[in-house]
Every structure is written in C-alpha cells, then in structure tokens.
Write an enzyme that holds these catalytic residues in place. Structure first.
Site, PDB file in Angstrom:
ATOM      1  N   PRO A  85     106.382  35.248  35.545  1.00  0.00           N
ATOM      2  CA  PRO A  85     105.850  34.069  36.235  1.00  0.00           C
ATOM      3  C   PRO A  85     104.992  33.239  35.282  1.00  0.00           C
ATOM      4  O   PRO A  85     104.322  33.790  34.413  1.00  0.00           O
ATOM      5  CB  PRO A  85     104.981  34.658  37.350  1.00  0.00           C
ATOM      6  CG  PRO A  85     105.372  36.089  37.446  1.00  0.00           C
ATOM      7  CD  PRO A  85     105.847  36.494  36.096  1.00  0.00           C
ATOM      8  N   GLY A 107      99.900  27.738  34.413  1.00  0.00           N
ATOM      9  CA  GLY A 107      99.459  26.722  33.466  1.00  0.00           C
ATOM     10  C   GLY A 107      99.624  27.168  32.021  1.00  0.00           C
ATOM     11  O   GLY A 107      99.456  26.387  31.106  1.00  0.00           O
ATOM     12  N   GLU A 149      91.435  22.359  34.297  1.00  0.00           N
ATOM     13  CA  GLU A 149      92.306  21.185  34.175  1.00  0.00           C
ATOM     14  C   GLU A 149      93.777  21.584  34.122  1.00  0.00           C
ATOM     15  O   GLU A 149      94.655  20.845  34.517  1.00  0.00           O
ATOM     16  CB  GLU A 149      91.995  20.438  32.873  1.00  0.00           C
ATOM     17  CG  GLU A 149      90.598  19.910  32.764  1.00  0.00           C
ATOM     18  CD  GLU A 149      90.235  19.663  31.300  1.00  0.00           C
ATOM     19  OE1 GLU A 149      90.161  18.480  30.929  1.00  0.00           O
ATOM     20  OE2 GLU A 149      90.051  20.628  30.538  1.00  0.00           O
ATOM     21  N   PHE A 150      94.032  22.780  33.571  1.00  0.00           N
ATOM     22  CA  PHE A 150      95.415  23.175  33.309  1.00  0.00           C
ATOM     23  C   PHE A 150      95.840  24.438  34.045  1.00  0.00           C
ATOM     24  O   PHE A 150      97.014  24.643  34.310  1.00  0.00           O
ATOM     25  CB  PHE A 150      95.621  23.382  31.798  1.00  0.00           C
ATOM     26  CG  PHE A 150      95.128  22.236  30.981  1.00  0.00           C
ATOM     27  CD1 PHE A 150      95.837  21.037  30.954  1.00  0.00           C
ATOM     28  CD2 PHE A 150      93.935  22.318  30.271  1.00  0.00           C
ATOM     29  CE1 PHE A 150      95.368  19.955  30.214  1.00  0.00           C
ATOM     30  CE2 PHE A 150      93.472  21.239  29.538  1.00  0.00           C
ATOM     31  CZ  PHE A 150      94.178  20.045  29.512  1.00  0.00           C
ATOM     32  N   THR A 210      94.890  36.857  37.877  1.00  0.00           N
ATOM     33  CA  THR A 210      93.949  37.412  36.900  1.00  0.00           C
ATOM     34  C   THR A 210      92.583  37.713  37.499  1.00  0.00           C
ATOM     35  O   THR A 210      91.670  38.090  36.789  1.00  0.00           O
ATOM     36  CB  THR A 210      93.732  36.430  35.734  1.00  0.00           C
ATOM     37  OG1 THR A 210      93.350  35.175  36.290  1.00  0.00           O
ATOM     38  CG2 THR A 210      94.978  36.262  34.911  1.00  0.00           C
ATOM     39  N   GLU A 218      98.417  40.468  37.417  1.00  0.00           N
ATOM     40  CA  GLU A 218      98.907  39.856  36.173  1.00  0.00           C
ATOM     41  C   GLU A 218     100.435  39.750  36.111  1.00  0.00           C
ATOM     42  O   GLU A 218     101.053  40.047  35.094  1.00  0.00           O
ATOM     43  CB  GLU A 218      98.340  40.598  34.948  1.00  0.00           C
ATOM     44  CG  GLU A 218      96.816  40.632  34.966  1.00  0.00           C
ATOM     45  CD  GLU A 218      96.194  41.030  33.634  1.00  0.00           C
ATOM     46  OE1 GLU A 218      96.918  41.414  32.721  1.00  0.00           O
ATOM     47  OE2 GLU A 218      94.955  40.941  33.534  1.00  0.00           O
ATOM     48  N   TYR A 220      79.513  36.048  27.130  1.00  0.00           N
ATOM     49  CA  TYR A 220      80.645  35.368  26.513  1.00  0.00           C
ATOM     50  C   TYR A 220      80.360  35.279  25.029  1.00  0.00           C
ATOM     51  O   TYR A 220      79.289  34.835  24.625  1.00  0.00           O
ATOM     52  CB  TYR A 220      80.700  33.956  27.106  1.00  0.00           C
ATOM     53  CG  TYR A 220      82.075  33.411  27.303  1.00  0.00           C
ATOM     54  CD1 TYR A 220      82.747  33.593  28.503  1.00  0.00           C
ATOM     55  CD2 TYR A 220      82.690  32.680  26.287  1.00  0.00           C
ATOM     56  CE1 TYR A 220      84.012  33.073  28.678  1.00  0.00           C
ATOM     57  CE2 TYR A 220      83.961  32.164  26.476  1.00  0.00           C
ATOM     58  CZ  TYR A 220      84.617  32.362  27.666  1.00  0.00           C
ATOM     59  OH  TYR A 220      85.864  31.851  27.849  1.00  0.00           O
TER      60      TYR A 220
END
Lengths: 635, 596
Positions: free
Chosen positions: B169, B172, B240-241, B250, B302, B510
C-alpha cells in the site's frame, strides 16, 4: 610489546619545583556532556527510597535516618581545590626528588588517556603497593594536564590529623573499610560515586581494595566496579572506560613495615606524628618509579546493555573486575631486583657469587621477555650493581659475593628474607606461567613412565596429559596468579624462547634439569605446600574460623626452610576465597566443609604435585642449598 | 533540476490507457527525487544559499548567515561542484498480461511507467533519496494501481490472491523507515496508490465526526474540513504530503497532540481490507468494552495486514485564537525541568518544544540579511543576554510554544506557563521566535536534500522515554555519536536534540544527526546507517523506545526482539497469519515473520 618511558622529573620544562606547581593547569576540553541529576545526593531517588524502606514510614525514624545520611555524606565527600593540589604538589616534588632517581611514565599511555578522557568518563585503576600510589598518580595527572581524579580512599587516612583534610582538598573521598549491611551507607556511597563520575569525569579507586603487603596481586574487589557498571547498565552514562595503571617501585617505601606485618607484628595505626617521623628518616635512595598506563577497558564492550536485562548484574561486574586485574598483571613490568630475590628466596643459601647471580637473572629475564612482558631494566653488570645498591639495606656485595644481610637486633630473624619474598612475589605473576608449564610436563612424564608405551598420544598433543595437568593446576593457582594463559599449547609453548623441556621420540617429553627449571619448581613448591596444608587443616575440621585456619597453617610452616612463604597470609586467604567461591567450604557458624569429596581430590592432586616436584629436586624438602650451585657448574 | 528518469518510449500509449490525469497532475507538483514541492527548495547561486518558492512563510529569501553556518559547522565547501546525479537503471516491469487485462476490463486505473514506478519504490529516508539521486534504487514495483473506491481495492486484492502477486500500500510515500521499499520477493509487486481515494465522505455535526477516505493528505483534509469550520488537528511534520492511511498504518503523532490527541485517540472506526476480508466494526460508539480493541491491534501494522480504505475521525471546531510563544533558558537542563513541570501541572499548550543550543543557533542562521538597524538591535539583545541575564550564548536553549483554543482560556494558560518559566530562569522572548520554530519544521527536510548535493548526509530519528531517563538519554546519544564520529575521523558533524512532545509519564526526543563525508567514505549512507544503529542501540540501552511515531519499517526491525518478550512478538506473527496467510501484503515491515 616494547614500552618506552620518559622520566618526568627531568623532562619537565620548568626546572624549579615552584615554577612547576604554579604553571598553568589546563586539562583537555571535555567533549562529552552530562546532565547530573543527582547533585543532591540525599534527595536522589535511590537514597530517598532506602530511607523510606528502612524507616517503614515512621516519621521520627525517617528524620533520624536523614540526619544520619547527612553525617555519612559529610564524612565521605571530597573538597577538591586546585591551590591545595598545587601546594601538595610542591612538597611531593621535593620528596620525589629526594627519594627517587627517576619517575618514569609511558608517554604513549598518557596520550591515550588524554584522548579517552576527552570523550568518555574515565575510571583509573592503579595497582596498590604503597600509600604513595595515589599521590603519584595525581602528580602525573597534574604534570600532563590531565583531569585530576576524584579518589576513593580507605578510611585509614582520615584519622590522621590534618592529613585527612589535606587529601580531601586534593580530591580524595573516604570510604569505610567495613560497613556490614548498612544499606543507607552503601546507597549514599554508590550515588556519590556515580555523581562524581558524571560531574568530575575521572574517578580513581584501587581494584585490589588495599595495599598488597606481599607484592602479589590481590583478587579484585568488585563492589566499586559494580557501582560503575550499574551506572552504565542503567543508562546514567553512555560508557565508562576503566584504565589500568601500574605503579611499580624499585623499592617500596613500606617494605620494612610490610615485612614486619607479615612476620606477625601488628600494623601500626596511621597517625600524623608517625608519618612525620617516617618522612624524616627517609634519607635512602629508593630507585625509580615506573608508571605504565594501559589501554582502556570500555564498559560498553564488556557489558551487554539490553533493555529487559536487570541493571547492575553482579556477575558481569565480577567478570569485568577480573578482566581489569588481568590487564594490570599484563601491564606491570617485573622489577629487576625481583629476579635477584628469586635466587635467594628459593634456597637456603644466603649468598651467591656475583657472576652466578647475573647468570640466573639473565635466564629468568629471558623467560619474562619471552612472554612479551618487560623488566624494568635490562640485566647487565651495571644495572645489577645499581639495583643492588638501592637495596643495600637487604643485600651486601663483598668480594664478588652477594649475600643477605642479617636483620637488625630485635627484629625477627627472617625479616630480611621476608622482604626479599615481597620482591620475589612481584615476579611471581610472570614466572608462574613457565613454572606451571614445567610442573605439568613433570607430572605428565611421571605418568608416562608408569604406562607402557603403546598407542600413547604425543605428550604435547592438544588433549594430552600435559594439557590436562596444566588446566588442573591453572584452576588451583588462578586466584593467586591471575592471568595464567588459558591453555598450555597456545598460551605457553609458543612463548618459550629457552627450552625448558625436550621432546623425545614417540612424542614423549622430559624436563631439562637446569638452574632455571629448578628455580621455577622451587618457586611453586611453597605455594602448593601452603595449599595442601590448608586443605589438610580443613579436612581435619579442627578449626572454627577463617582466622583459626590461617593461624594453624602459618604455624605448620615454621619447620620448613620456606617458612617465610607460610607467613604470607594473602596467599592463604586467596585460596580460601577460591574454595568459598566454588562452594566447597562455608564459614557461617564455624567452618563447614560442604564438599568433602572435592577437598579430598584436591589434596590428592596437591600431594601428587608435591611428590613429583620432590622427585625432580630432592633437596626441596630438606632445603639443602647446594643444588643450584651444582647445576651451574654443569652448565 | 534535471530529471534523472529515462523517458518511457510508449509513454503516449500508456497515457491514453489511463484515466489518471488528475493523479499525474498532483504528482507533478512534488519532486520525484527529493522532499516536497517541485518549486520549493534550497539552491546555491552566486555564492549564497537561498530558499526558493512562495509556499512557505520564510518566502523567497537569500540566506547569508546560513551560508556561513554551513561552512563553519559542517565544513561545506561550496567551491566544490555538487555531487553528480546519475541516471537510474530501472528493470522493465514484470507482470502478467492477463492481470493488466483484468484491471483494464474492470476500469481500474494503473500505470507501468518508469518514473511512477520509481516514485513508488521508496520513501523519504536518507538512503531512499540518496539511492534515487546518485545510486541504484534496487527493486522497483512492477505496476502501480490507483483504485478509486473500496470495491476496486477488493478487486485488486482478489486478483493478487488469484495470480499470486504482492501488494504494497502507498499513501504519501513520506515514510522514513523503508516501509514502502520492495521486499526481496520473486512475485510481481503492485504498489497500491491510494491517492485517488481522497474524499471527505460525510461530516456529522451532531456527533462531531467526519468520515474520510484514507488517501487524503493532511493538508487537503484540513482545507476541506475548515470550509465547515472544523479541524481534525492532526499535524505531523509531514502533513502536507502524508495521508490518513499512512497515519493509521504507523500510529502517527501530530504536533498538537496535547489538544487533539494522537491518531489512535482521533480515529473512531475504520475499514481495513485484508486478504481474509473486510475488517470493520458494525457500530460507531465513543468507547466499548468488547474484548481486545481491534483499533489497538491493527493500527500501526505498517501495511502488513491489508489496506485502510476509510476512517471515521473525531473533529473539533476551529480554535478562536492561535498564538505562538517562546522562552529562552540558560541551558538545556533548566528548559527541560520547565517542560516537565508544565506537563505535570496539566496546563498543556497545544504544542511545546525545547530545542538545544545547536538547533537554536541553526534556527537563528536561517534569517534574512539584517539591516543596519536590525543588527544594532540584535547586538543589543545579545549584550543584554550575556551581561544582564548572565546567559552563556553557547548554552542557551529555546522553548517554542503554540497556544490555541478559546481566548480567555488561552490567555490564562499562557500566563501560567510563563510564570513557571520564570521560576526556572526562563526569559520570555515573544511569539515571533516561536513561530519561526514551527515554520522551520516544514523546511528542514528541504535542507537535508540540499545538503546531500554538498556531501552532507543527515537524518532525524526519534524516541520516547520516561522523565527520569530523558536527560541522560539525550547526553548518552550525543556523547556516543560524538565519540564514534571522532574515532572515524569525521571532523564536521552535528548532533542536536529536541524535546518535541510531553506526556504525563515522559517525553519525546527528536535527534538530528548530520555529518560531512568529504574524504571519509565512498559509501556515506552505509556509514550513516551504521552510526544510526549505534545511536539506536544507545537509545534502547538508555531506556528509550524503538520509535515514538516514525514506525519500525524495515530499517529498525532488527531491534524488535529487544522491545518485548517472545510471546508478545509472536502475537504479531499470529495476527499476520490470520489476516494475510498468503503474505500478499508482503512489505515485510515490523515483526511479521518469526525469522527476521
């Protein structure tokens, strides 16, 4: 493995001691960051948890425990200040110059350490042979602009008025020698050390726990090691590098004290007046100091840190501690005088000709060098002479004959022999491997004679008798002589430059009767004799406590020429420790033999060894000393 | 930028065959060999780095300070020509003619053109983009299928079952875990592109829900809902994508999760089409107690069980007020304790982030050239900070915040947060700095692609970790990576950490990690991967999780055995075998085979 050394007493740029201590001190920039969340030790999570647990929720008890905690911390912590380090350095500088010819350091190790301490928290692990050890290490750290360590010291110094405070100001913190099951104490110590590791970046402690009186390596204490591994396992630090540092003295300051202690005089209580008195009498020359800094042993490479594994696993700490002590053993050079003293402590003859001595020393030195280890100085006529001068309190050179001096009036008659034994022991870790090998071959060839030669495996085969005997011996000797190679074939055979044995037809093999092999056997004989006595005493079940056992064995030794070896208590406690670890004996309410069969077996094995050795060198038991001399004339 | 793709000789043919002009037009807007819109990005021209394109707030801009930053921090040598791009060698599609005929007969859109097959062969991880630009892409899907509705999805799956094809699958394509990369599989591989299924099917005002097809991108979804005055409020940095289907697959997390929740809090029900059939609940209740919740054990799969086609989401009224804020702290530790207290007091700004000194300086470098007046002001500011506040400019860290909601409530919240900040030694530096921080989030992926041309490899990775281990985790990862870089002779590198989310029981960290590989290695991606794995092992050893929102995919699945016990892991395999016994959905992500 050739190590080069430089003498820092003469290489330093500032010629005057004063200019040196006031120089700019600039340790390398730390490239690792750490967020120390336990600056406030008493309110850190582990300490609070212990207080909670011990108090059982009782407010009054909690208050008391907190107060107790404050006192513990006060007694513990250091108050390092650079100006104190400088002024202590000045005094130390003067002293070192007076007592020693040179302080040698391997520059390669220093550069290595500089790189590591920039990027990783470091734990320095020096050998402990003298009180001078940690002063000397801080001294060289300052000299080379390396980070000054926070040092875990035993409580002994604290009692010395002024000295305790002085050491505190130089970065030492004091841990009690025994604190039983005081959980609060241990938690505070452990948190403090972790905090120091993070904050200070460099920590130092003695993995042997205490000064080795006998000159041998003591089996490692893993308590403090486990504090560091715990910090690593729990993710408090990303890594911790254990750096072995060997500090080796030509002549140990405390040699007389140690020998007296071993001979049975009690250790004097440390006191400031005692120290001052001792310092004022130190007028003799003590030779050189050799400091060898080894390669780091990274926690990250020895401890699996996987999520889901319990943090601070005791076994991993024990294993790591053993790795560290083995590294120290490999690092430590053999003092030249140790090889001299081997000659004297393995026989009852108290003198030897100068030439003969040099010959023996040369032969032994070949064995040491053959194992890629080093001797502090290459034996030659002149170095030998120098080293005998340094030890002129023990040996006398007269008309080409070297002899042991008689101890002073009022001292034990074997005091000087005992002192020599301390030096012999410093070579023991290097001579142990060839000695064990020779004994294995002896044992194997003794067996060969019994069996009629049919379909025999060659003696030096992988699965041969020698290999079997070697591993049995290694098992017995390991706590006393760490870092023995794992097997005969790969570990020993290939390192021997001098033929100690000869292979004969049909693959059998026999030991060459030479000065060296006899020396080696005599070196090992008292060790195994002590062990066999211990097992004997244990089996007789007459002793209740560990002290009893040790004392009884000690007295048993009095009738032998090697009685000085019997007085070396660390050898006995090492062996007892091993038996306890193997769960053969237990000391709880009195001494209990848990596994008699194993003990019997050990005794048989030891007796067999001793008998074989006696067969080889029939003078061992009687102690007739001419043997070595005779051998020489043959050569 | 020149296209690296070989033109397909029968392109005109295939165009005639496919009723997919709208999909193609959408795809033309975005880059095929890098992140984001085709018209936006960084360029180096006339000795200065500029950002081009009008889509972002920073606008079309020359960046003198950033140019200097690149040289100083990462040792970029702009006098060297950019790394040469190399055309890709793409194997011809391998698919049975019969299958194409069936698709054609049923009117399902598909395409076998090289450029689209390549686009569907990768995500946006460092390795993906590097391979597309300079290397070899490896296996590429043989066929891209664009279903228009659930019936067509079911048809494709049954076709795959019948003819033994593999399906991956595709939403984006913004994955950074290799989740859409082709597995080593002898079968023909279909990339199931969901972008045509992007309708908002229904908005239910009374129950505050919207039913949406999963191919919709975040940006499109918000645009559609805002027409009716609603928002879902799920804003991952890729929004945006990235698509709803990707979020579900996810277990995605959005920047404003403090107000709207993560995807698992937002989704109420969904339709998942698997080889075993359609997985769906027969009701739409706010909460149920009927055994283990399907939502929980299917979200985050996933693409291994099937494909999400539709979902019903919670929607909220658009906020009255949106306000940014920022606070400067003397060091990372004090900023961190501030974050912890804010979280524990329960006054949660929609977003609150702490960036470390490295990232703060980086952010500052992305400013336009200052006028004389501006420069005076900023010098005065620096002087004030250093002298008056005693802040060390080499240590200061910034917290950026976003408040939104009802006016009064927002103001009260802001006041409370600022007073906590003052207690921790923070200095209120206003909304503008805050807003810059959030704009940067969307720019950063463009910078990564720009850096690649100048021999900088960079990537981000994330984790979640309990409070008591957060600081030591940050230090450990930085220290470990720093040491590893130095021992490998890497002189120019950057490791930066940022706390991006807070929870009651911990925080999300992060990391950005970049280094200059000039003269270090011929295989920078290989080296990067090695270092990233070391970093991940350090994260796990320091008490962090394998992933907070990026997922596991293929690049991290070797760590799965460290995350839970064997029986727990085996349950994944059991679910996989239940939903997809023939392994049609063969992406091979997560832990779906007992042998990894």
């Amino acid at each position: 493995m050739e190590t080069s050394y430089e003498n820092i007493l003469c290489t330093r740029l500032e010629k005057s001691d004063f200019a040196w201590v006031t120089k700019e001190y600039k340790p390398p920039r730390r490239q690792f960051i750490n967020f120390n969340e336990s600056e406030d030790i008493l309110n850190s999570a582990p300490v609070t948890a212990v207080i909670e647990q011990l108090s059982g929720g009782d407010v009054e008890r909690m208050r008391k425990l907190k107060k107790n905690g404050e006192e513990i911390l006060k007694e513990l912590c250091h108050t390092k200040q650079l100006h104190w380090v400088r002024w202590t350095g000045l005094v130390l500088s003067k002293l070192l110059r007076r007592l020693y010819n040179a302080v040698y350091v391997n520059p390669e190790g220093i550069e290595n350490l500089r790189n590591i301490s920039g990027s990783t928290p470091v734990v320095l692990l020096p050998t402990h042979r003298s009180y001078a050890d940690f002063l000397v290490i801080s001294y060289i750290m300052f000299h080379y602009n390396l980070p000054l360590p926070a040092i875990a010291a035993g409580m002994d110094f604290k009692g010395m008025a002024g000295v305790g405070e002085l050491l505190r100001n130089c970065g030492a913190f004091f841990i009690r020698r025994s604190f039983g099951t005081d959980k609060l104490y241990w938690t505070i110590v452990s948190e403090y050390m972790k905090s120091q590791l993070i904050e200070n970046g460099t920590l130092e402690f003695f993995i042997e726990g205490t000064r080795s009186r006998s000159g041998t390596f003591l089996s490692p204490k893993f308590g403090l090691v486990s504090v560091i591994t715990e910090a690593f396992s729990a993710g408090r630090v990303f890594d911790a590098a254990f750096v072995p540092v060997s500090v080796s003295y030509d002549r140990v300051l405390e040699e007389t004290l140690f020998a007296r202690e071993t001979e049975g005089t009690m250790k004097p209580q440390e006191s400031t007046s005692g120290l001052l008195k001792a310092l004022s009498t130190l007028k003799e020359n003590y030779g050189n100091i050799f400091i060898t800094i080894g390669n780091p042993i990274y926690s990250s490479q020895h401890i699996p840190r996987l999520p889901g594994n319990p943090a601070g696993n005791r076994e991993t700490a024990e294993r790591l501690a053993e790795t560290c002590i083995n590294a120290l053993v490999d690092l430590t050079p053999v003092p030249l005088f140790s090889l001299v003293s081997v000659q004297f402590t393995t026989s009852m003859v108290s003198q030897a000709s100068y030439i003969q001595l040099l010959h023996t020393v040369n032969e032994l030195s070949d064995l040491v060098v053959g194992q890629h280890s080093r001797i502090t100085q290459k034996p030659s006529l002149s170095t030998l002479k120098d080293c005998l001068t340094v030890h002129k309190n023990l040996v006398r050179v007269c008309n080409g004959t070297v002899s042991i001096k008689e101890p002073d009036q009022g001292e034990s008659t074997t005091l000087n022999l005992q002192m020599l034994q301390i030096y012999t022991n410093q070579a023991l870790h290097r001579l142990a491997a060839p000695a064990t090998a020779v004994l294995s071959v002896l044992l194997a060839s003794a067996d060969e004679d019994d069996i009629i030669e049919e379909d025999m495996n060659p003696v030096l085969d992988q699965s041969s008798l020698v290999e079997q005997y070697y591993s049995a011996l290694r098992l017995v000797l390991t706590p006393e002589m760490p870092a023995l190679p794992v097997n005969f074939r790969d570990g020993i055979q290939q390192y021997q430059t001098k033929p100690l044995w000869t292979e004969q037809q049909r693959g059998t093999c026999s030991v060459n009767r030479s000065t060296v092999t006899i020396l080696l056997i005599r070196l090992l004989y008292p060790v195994l004799k002590v062990y066999s006595c211990i097992v004997h005493v244990l089996l007789s079940q007459k002793c209740n406590t560990e002290c009893d056992v040790i004392q009884t064995v000690r007295n048993l030794g009095d009738k032998y020429w090697y009685r000085h070896y019997f007085r070396n208590l660390s050898s006995q406690s090492n062996f007892l420790k091993k038996l306890k670890k193997d769960n053969v004996i237990v000391f709880d309410k009195g001494c209990r033999v848990k596994n008699g069969a194993v003990l019997e077996e050990t005794l048989n094995f030891l007796n067999k060894c001793l008998a074989t050795m006696k067969n080889f060198d029939c003078d061992i038991q009687s102690g007739c000393l001419q043997q070595t001399v005779l051998c020489h004339s043959k050569l | 930028m020149t296209s690296v793709f070989k033109e397909n000789p029968d392109e005109s043919n295939s165009r005639k065959r496919n009723p997919l002009e709208e999909v193609r037009q959408g795809r033309e807007l975005v880059k095929l060999d890098g992140w984001g819109y085709a018209d936006s990005g960084f360029v180096f021209e006339e000795n200065i780095v500029s950002f081009v394109g009008e889509r972002y707030k920073i606008g079309k801009l020359e960046l003198p300070y950033f140019t200097a930053w690149c040289t100083d921090v990462l040792g970029v040598d702009f006098s060297q020509p950019p790394v040469q791009r190399r055309p890709l060698d793409i194997p011809p599609p391998k698919v049975e003619k019969r299958c194409l005929e069936i698709l054609e007969k049923n009117g399902v859109g598909f395409c076998t053109e090289d450029r689209y097959r390549v686009f569907h062969a990768h995500g946006h991880g460092l390795g993906d983009i590097y391979a597309v630009r300079y290397g070899s892409i490896g296996r590429v899907p043989d066929l891209v299928v664009y279903p228009a509705n659930q019936a067509e999805v079911e048809l494709v799956i049954s076709l795959a079952m019948e003819h033994n094809l593999a399906i991956i699958p595709f939403g984006g394509g913004t994955t950074v875990t290799g989740a859409v990369n082709c597995p080593d599989d002898p079968r023909s591989i279909i990339s199931l592109d969901m972008s045509r299924m992007c309708k908002v099917v229904e908005i239910d005002d009374r129950n505050c829900t919207a039913t949406v097809e999963t191919g919709i991108t975040g940006k499109h979804l918000e645009e559609e809902l805002s027409k009716s005055g609603y928002t879902v409020g799920h804003e991952p940095d890729s929004y945006e994508f990235s698509t709803l289907g990707g979020w579900l697959s996810t277990r995605a997390s959005g920047m404003k999760k403090n107000v709207y929740g993560n995807i698992e809090d937002i989704v109420i029900s969904f339709t998942l089409v698997t080889p075993r059939g359609v997985v769906k609940k027969h009701f739409q209740a706010p909460r149920v107690s009927i055994g283990p919740d399907i939502n929980n054990y299917v979200l985050g799969s996933e693409g291994s069980f099937g494909v999400f086609t539709q979902a019903t989401l919670k929607i909220c009224k658009l906020p009255d007020v949106k306000k940014h804020g920022s606070v400067l702290f003397p060091d990372f530790q004090s900023g961190f304790y501030f974050m912890e207290q804010v979280s524990k007091e329960g006054c949660k700004p929609a977003s609150i982030r702490l960036i470390d000194n490295e990232q703060f300086l980086f952010g500052q470098s992305l400013k336009a050239k200052e006028t004389f007046r501006d420069r005076l002001i900023s010098t005065a500011k620096k002087f004030y900070l250093a002298r008056y506040c005693k802040f060390d400019l080499k240590k200061i860290c910034l917290v950026t915040m976003l408040f939104q909601g009802e006016k009064e409530e927002t103001e009260r919240q802001e006041k409370r947060v600022l007073s906590i900040a003052a207690d921790h030694g923070g200095l209120d530096t206003g909304g503008e700095n805050g807003e810059r921080g959030y704009t940067l989030t969307f720019i950063i992926a463009y910078i990564r692609d720009f850096g690649l041309d100048y021999r900088i490899v960079a990537e981000s990775f994330e984790t979640s970790v309990p409070w008591d281990k957060t600081l030591s985790l940050c230090a450990n990862v930085k220290n470990r990576l720093g040491r590893e870089c130095r021992t490998r002779g890497i002189r120019h590198f950057l490791i930066s950490s940022r706390i991006t989310q807070t929870y009651h029981s911990g925080a999300v960290v992060y990391f950005y990690f970049a280094f200059n590989h000039t003269g270090i290695t011929e295989d920078p991606v290989g080296l990067y991967t090695e270092l990233e794995h070391i970093a991940r092992q350090e994260i796990l050893g320091s008490g962090g999780s394998l992933s907070h929102h990026h997922g596991v995919g293929k690049v991290r699945k070797m760590f799965m055995p460290q995350t839970m016990t064997q029986p727990a892991l085996d349950s994944f395999v059991a679910l996989k075998n239940h939903f997809d016994p023939k392994n049609i959905f063969a992406a091979g992500n997560l832990y779906t085979q007992s042998k990894l």
